[in-house]
Design an enzyme around this catalytic site. Structure first.
Site, short mmCIF file in Angstrom:
data_model
loop_
_atom_site.label_atom_id
_atom_site.label_comp_id
_atom_site.label_asym_id
_atom_site.label_seq_id
_atom_site.Cartn_x
_atom_site.Cartn_y
_atom_site.Cartn_z
N ASP A 109 -4.90 6.14 -6.65
CA ASP A 109 -5.51 4.93 -7.31
C ASP A 109 -6.91 5.06 -7.41
O ASP A 109 -7.85 4.30 -7.23
CB ASP A 109 -5.08 3.82 -6.67
CG ASP A 109 -3.50 3.19 -6.90
OD1 ASP A 109 -2.87 4.15 -7.36
OD2 ASP A 109 -3.29 2.40 -6.62
N LYS A 131 2.30 3.73 -11.37
CA LYS A 131 3.25 2.64 -10.60
C LYS A 131 2.53 1.21 -11.11
O LYS A 131 1.71 1.12 -11.43
CB LYS A 131 3.19 2.79 -9.07
CG LYS A 131 1.60 3.03 -8.68
CD LYS A 131 1.83 3.38 -7.10
CE LYS A 131 0.52 3.32 -6.64
NZ LYS A 131 -0.21 1.84 -6.65
N CYS A 162 -2.37 0.44 -0.99
CA CYS A 162 -1.53 1.49 -1.64
C CYS A 162 -1.51 2.87 -0.74
O CYS A 162 -0.84 3.29 -0.41
CB CYS A 162 -1.91 1.73 -3.12
SG CYS A 162 -1.35 0.41 -4.08
C1 VGL Z 1 -3.99 -1.85 -5.08
C2 VGL Z 1 -3.74 -4.04 -4.91
C3 VGL Z 1 -3.15 -4.13 -6.29
C4 VGL Z 1 -4.36 -0.46 -4.27
C5 VGL Z 1 -3.32 -1.80 -6.27
O1 VGL Z 1 -4.29 0.51 -5.22
O2 VGL Z 1 -4.56 -0.46 -2.95
N1 VGL Z 1 -4.13 -3.06 -4.32
N2 VGL Z 1 -2.83 -2.96 -6.92
#
Ligand code: VGL
Ligand code: ZN
Length: 203
Positions: A8, A106, A151
């Site tokens: 991410d 995702k 994540c």
């Molecule tokens: C994430 C919160 C919501 C992450 C993704 O990448 O850690 N955290 N969506």
């Protein structure tokens, strides 16, 4: 074979983004230096439809970082972030994505969030990553990216559960930190058997 999983690394998780991780962008040059040392590079991309159930705005009366009970358990509510096709969902512009052979998206189903790259938050629905890694005989995972306490953590814990060797690159991750969740995440990852290394050990 050594596989780098970049979690991410998107604009919304970097300073100025909708769910900015403090100093999140600082991992970009570190990761760019590491990429050449890996046989395989995979990325994940948080990829939510508008009105996603993890957004506080989808729950009247709730605000970001409140929690709600979902069918699958407790869920933290977030500011709207990583909406499909938005600039915030794009990868950080300086991240070298050329070598990435797979991008696992995702969180694209409206009613369920997905922190882990292996399973959605119901802990049952697979993303397909285990199958990909096993088909290619990739057993040695090195995890970096954002965010340490969500994540990254869930990907590390599930990776170990799925039977992979998992190392976390300490200086190539950053966390959100809600009430000590970063410290907690390091404890949980180590307890589960993740090895913590520094990028200098790979260069
Ligand atoms: C994430 C919160 C919501 C992450 C993704 O990448 O850690 N955290 N969506
Ligand atoms: Zn998300």
């Amino acid at each position: 074979m050594r596989t780098l999983l970049i979690v991410d690394l998107q604009n919304d998780f970097c300073p100025g983004g909708a769910l900015a991780v403090p100093n999140g962008d600082q991992v970009v040059p570190v990761i760019n230096r590491l990429i050449g040392r890996f046989d395989h590079v995979l990325q994940t991309q948080d990829w939510h439809p508008e009105g996603h159930s993890s957004f506080a705005s989808s729950h009247p009366g709730k605000k970001p970082f409140d929690t709600v009970q979902m069918e699958y358990g407790e869920q933290v509510l977030w500011p709207e972030h990583c909406v499909q096709g938005s600039r915030g969902a794009d990868f950080h512009p300086e991240l070298n994505t050329l070598k990435s052979e797979v991008i696992i998206r995702k969180g694209f189903r409206k009613e369920i969030d997905s922190y882990s790259t292996f399973y959605e938050n119901d802990q049952k629905t697979r993303t397909g990553l285990t199958g990909y890694l096993n088909n290619k005989n990739l057993s040695d995972l090195y995890v970096c990216g954002l965010a340490t306490d969500f994540c990254v953590k869930w990907s590390v814990l599930d990776g170990i559960k799925e039977g992979f060797t998992v190392k976390v690159i300490e200086d190539a991750v950053r966390g959100i930190d809600l009430d000590g969740s970063v410290e907690q995440a390091w404890l949980e990852m180590k307890e589960a058997g993740a090895e913590v290394i520094s990028s200098s050990q790979l260069l």
